[in-house]
Design a protein around this motif. Structure first.
Motif, PDB file in Angstrom:
ATOM      1  N   TYR A  17       0.797  -1.041   0.013  1.00  0.00           N
ATOM      2  CA  TYR A  17       0.215   0.064   0.011  1.00  0.00           C
ATOM      3  C   TYR A  17       0.924   1.316  -0.048  1.00  0.00           C
ATOM      4  CZ  TYR A  17      -3.613   3.322   1.595  1.00  0.00           C
ATOM      5  OH  TYR A  17      -4.217   4.402   1.496  1.00  0.00           O
ATOM      6  N   VAL A  42       3.289  -0.343   3.962  1.00  0.00           N
ATOM      7  CA  VAL A  42       2.077   0.118   4.366  1.00  0.00           C
ATOM      8  C   VAL A  42       2.279   1.614   4.554  1.00  0.00           C
ATOM      9  CG1 VAL A  42      -0.255  -0.155   5.558  1.00  0.00           C
ATOM     10  CG2 VAL A  42       1.086  -2.086   5.280  1.00  0.00           C
ATOM     11  N   SER A  56       6.487  -5.344   8.766  1.00  0.00           N
ATOM     12  CA  SER A  56       5.359  -6.297   8.449  1.00  0.00           C
ATOM     13  C   SER A  56       5.781  -7.774   8.513  1.00  0.00           C
ATOM     14  CB  SER A  56       4.787  -5.918   7.360  1.00  0.00           C
ATOM     15  OG  SER A  56       4.292  -4.405   7.289  1.00  0.00           O
TER      16      SER A  56
END
Length: 129
Positions: A17, A42, A56
């Motif tokens: 993202y 992200v 992550s």
């Protein structure tokens, strides 16, 4: 480097993202338990509140109960997308100086570093007394 590790990092990069930087990164950790844990970056409109791909992947690894890194692959589109300074420290918490860090591009493996090369004289639990 195992093809499954590269494939997991590449698949994670595809799910990044990154609407602000447009710079997608994926990471995949092969843990000592033999399983692969992947993560992507992200981003967040409130910079710098996003997560790096390595962070992550570490979160997925620890959540699953693993605590030691055997090797890691990091993939990005730039020449050498190495872990940032904060991620180098996070990786050092769960890896060793000789842990291989494979840097990849969409076409495959580009270069391998040892974690100790990326973060010499790492701060660790021994510094806490």
């Amino acid at each position: 480097m195992d093809a499954k590790l590269f494939d997991a990092a590449k698949a994670a990069m595809a799910r990044a993202y990154a609407p602000y930087s447009k710079f997608s990164v994926g990471a995949a950790i092969l843990a000592e338990d033999g399983r692969i844990y992947a993560g992507c970056n992200v981003e967040n409109a409130s910079f710098p509140e996003g997560w790096c791909a390595e962070t992550s992947a570490l979160g997925a690894m620890v959540t699953a109960g693993a605590t030691r890194i055997r090797e890691i692959a990091v993939i990005g589109a730039s020449a050498l997308t190495t872990p940032c300074g904060g991620c180098r420290q996070r990786l050092a918490e769960f890896g060793a100086a000789d842990t291989p860090v494979h840097i990849c591009g969409p076409e495959g493996h580009r270069k391998t570093f040892r974690l100790g090369e990326l973060l010499p004289a790492a701060f660790d639990k021994d510094h806490l007394g």
